[in-house]
Design a protein around this motif. Structure first.
Motif, short mmCIF file in Angstrom:
data_model
loop_
_atom_site.label_atom_id
_atom_site.label_comp_id
_atom_site.label_asym_id
_atom_site.label_seq_id
_atom_site.Cartn_x
_atom_site.Cartn_y
_atom_site.Cartn_z
N VAL A 145 8.12 -35.47 35.56
CA VAL A 145 9.47 -35.52 36.11
C VAL A 145 9.71 -34.30 37.00
O VAL A 145 10.25 -34.41 38.10
CB VAL A 145 10.53 -35.59 34.97
N LYS A 146 9.27 -33.12 36.54
CA LYS A 146 9.41 -31.90 37.35
C LYS A 146 8.69 -32.06 38.69
O LYS A 146 9.21 -31.74 39.75
CB LYS A 146 8.80 -30.70 36.60
N PHE A 147 7.46 -32.59 38.60
CA PHE A 147 6.66 -32.81 39.79
C PHE A 147 7.39 -33.71 40.78
O PHE A 147 7.48 -33.43 41.97
CB PHE A 147 5.31 -33.43 39.39
N TYR A 148 7.95 -34.78 40.22
CA TYR A 148 8.64 -35.75 41.08
C TYR A 148 9.86 -35.11 41.75
O TYR A 148 10.08 -35.27 42.95
CB TYR A 148 9.06 -36.97 40.24
N LEU A 149 10.63 -34.36 40.96
CA LEU A 149 11.83 -33.73 41.51
C LEU A 149 11.46 -32.74 42.61
O LEU A 149 12.14 -32.63 43.63
CB LEU A 149 12.61 -33.02 40.39
N LEU A 169 -1.33 -42.84 43.02
CA LEU A 169 -0.94 -42.23 41.77
C LEU A 169 -1.01 -40.72 41.96
O LEU A 169 -2.09 -40.15 42.11
CB LEU A 169 -1.89 -42.69 40.67
N LYS A 170 0.17 -40.06 42.01
CA LYS A 170 0.19 -38.65 42.38
C LYS A 170 0.08 -37.73 41.18
O LYS A 170 -0.45 -36.64 41.28
CB LYS A 170 1.50 -38.33 43.12
N ASN A 171 0.66 -38.16 40.08
CA ASN A 171 0.65 -37.27 38.93
C ASN A 171 0.68 -38.10 37.66
O ASN A 171 1.24 -39.18 37.62
CB ASN A 171 1.87 -36.35 38.98
#
Lengths: 245, 268
Positions: A237-241, A227-229
């Motif tokens: 979503v920003k983190f993932y992008l 679980l990263k964020n």
């Protein structure tokens, strides 16, 4: 708010399917020749801690193979964690891949009852609901036709109609939204909106980031089983992008 | 480790199992005999045909072992075939049941044990409509006693339990070993040949007979024959042998299934 799902240090390792040595002949031979080795296991979920409160709508994002669907399976109780504990309060309804469980040779009406019983309803209840389900799926004239005689769009409609004809406390959505032609899509969206407005807890897996950020308040991001964020959906979503570059 | 607070009472669970079993058995039967109720009687064709074949070939040679009566040979062959036929049908269908429903098990949480059990259940239902009336008539004609008719239930129950036990083991093993049907076909053939179905047990050399006792179907076949053909009152010892053997097999099958089932999902 009441806490409905709690995962404490959940890890899961599974046999990798690619070895494909599940074959009696080969296993016996390898035992005789002394080449037998224990099947390999891969860590698919790594020390996940998660709490979900009643009424929360949570979007789960991550790359393919990052463990999103596996996490949902753990929550549904289909898979048991290798270590850690899972607590779930309330009825869970998986909105499963549409039509996965239908028996193509069985009549539509029998499939409705079979499916409903598997989802946890009684036969009696399903017999009563069957008419409404057929009506919603617009398949009243097909009640006695075997499912293999339906078009793929009709099967998807039937699947959606059965799976959403429930009042679960927790709804699990794995990449299934609007199906069928335009008019039916509209009906699907209305029904989904009703779920959103009700106080149901919803967990969604999707690659449609717009949908996730529009419909969920909270997001979590998985990467290689970790679980990263976790937090506000926009941030996640920003983190993932950013992480996919 | 999973803790579900709501609806977890034993009664609710039992009821859910029962409902699931009911719809799955219904599905099996409906798919098998789509619309034609008479389809059940096709299941009689195989054992009747085989009985005729065996009688034509071996009847006159072996009748001396059956009080010099061809009829007795026919009935002995028929009862033996009924048991073997039921066994291989039920266990072979149970064998594939878990893997065939693998997609479903990946989508919905279901008690896995109901899939092999429902296959045996469908075969029991089919048996009750097809074979059972024939066996009942044979028993009544030969024994003229209701006691024998009631006693017949014991070996038939044993047969169901043996099939369930073996069905659980083979359905579980098939998850791990996908070439199992090939081997299982051999095993059912060995069981079939080693059951005195079309030959009298007396012709088997004593040294070999010791091994035949290992066949779990043997006490069942003998008990059914004793009850429905001999005309004597039911032999309690044969019945006890049948039921004890079957209970042992059922418990072993259940233990195997329970201890392996945690690993199923990785391979389905």
């Amino acid at each position: 708010m009441r806490e409905v799902i709690r995962l404490d240090q959940v890890s899961l390792s599974r046999r990798t399917q690619e070895e494909l040595s599940y074959d009696l002949k080969k296993t016996l031979l390898s035992l005789v020749t002394g080449q037998y080795r224990k099947p390999l296991k891969k860590l698919v979920l790594d020390n996940i801690n998660l709490t979900v409160k009643a009424g929360e709508k949570i979007g789960i994002i991550g790359a393919n193979g990052s463990g999103k669907s596996t996490l949902l399976k753990i929550i549904c109780g289909i898979l048991q964690p290798t270590s850690g504990s899972v607590r779930v309060r309330g009825e869970i309804a998986p909105l499963i891949e549409l039509g996965a469980g239908f028996d193509p040779k069985l009549a539509v009406i029998d499939n409705i009852i079979l499916y409903g019983v598997m989802l946890g309803f009684s036969r009696q209840e399903m017999k009563e609901r069957a008419r409404l389900i057929l009506e919603f799926a617009e398949l009243e004239d097909y009640a006695l036709v075997p499912v293999k005689g339906l078009s793929s769009g009709m099967v998807a409609r039937l699947g959606f109609a059965i799976a959403t004809d429930v009042q679960p406390d927790i709804l699990i959505l794995d990449e299934v939204f609007a199906v069928g032609d335009e008019s039916f899509k509209h009906k699907c969206q209305q029904r989904m909106q009703k779920f959103w407005q009700d106080h149901a807890t919803i967990l969604v897996v999707s690659h449609d980031l717009n949908f996730i950020s529009n419909s969920c308040r909270k997001g979590i991001c998985l990467e290689k089983g970790k679980l990263k964020n976790e937090g506000d959906v926009e941030e996640v979503v920003k983190f993932y992008l950013k992480s996919v570059g | 480790m999973i803790d579900r607070i709501k609806n977890n009472s034993k009664f609710f669970q039992l009821q859910r199992y029962w409902e699931l079993l009911y719809v799955l058995v219904e599905r099996n039967l409906k798919v098998r005999y789509r619309g034609s109720f008479l389809g059940v009687y096709w299941s009689l064709l195989n054992p009747l045909l085989m009985t005729g074949l065996y009688t034509a070939i071996f009847g006159s040679t072996f009748s001396s072992y059956y009080n010099n009566s061809i009829i007795d040979y026919v009935l002995a062959a028929f009862t033996g075939l009924v048991v073997i036929h039921f066994f291989s049908g039920a266990t072979n269908q149970a064998l594939v049941s878990l893997v065939e429903n693998g997609v479903l098990l990946n989508k919905i949480k279901l008690p896995m044990i109901i899939f092999p059990v429902s296959m045996v259940g469908a075969n029991v239902f089919q048996f009750c409509l097809g074979m059972l009336p024939v066996l009942v008539i044979v028993t009544l004609v030969n024994s003229r006693s209701l006691i024998n008719l009631v006693a017949l239930l014991i070996p038939l129950l044993s047969l169901t339990l043996v099939c369930t036990g073996i069905g659980l083991v083979v359905s579980a093993l098939y998850v791990f070993f996908r070439d199992l049907p090939y081997f299982y076909e051999l095993i059912t053939f060995v069981l079939w040949m080693s059951s005195p179905v079309f030959y009298p047990a007396d012709i088997v050399p004593p040294a070999v007979q010791k091994f035949l006792i290992l066949n779990p179907l043997l006490p069942i076949i003998e008990s059914i024959r004793q009850i429905s053909i001999s005309g004597a009152l039911p032999d309690i010892i044969l019945m006890a042998q049948a039921i004890i053997t079957s209970l042992i097999i059922l418990v072993l099958g259940w233990i195997c299934f329970r201890s392996w089932q945690d690993q199923f999902m990785d391979l389905l």
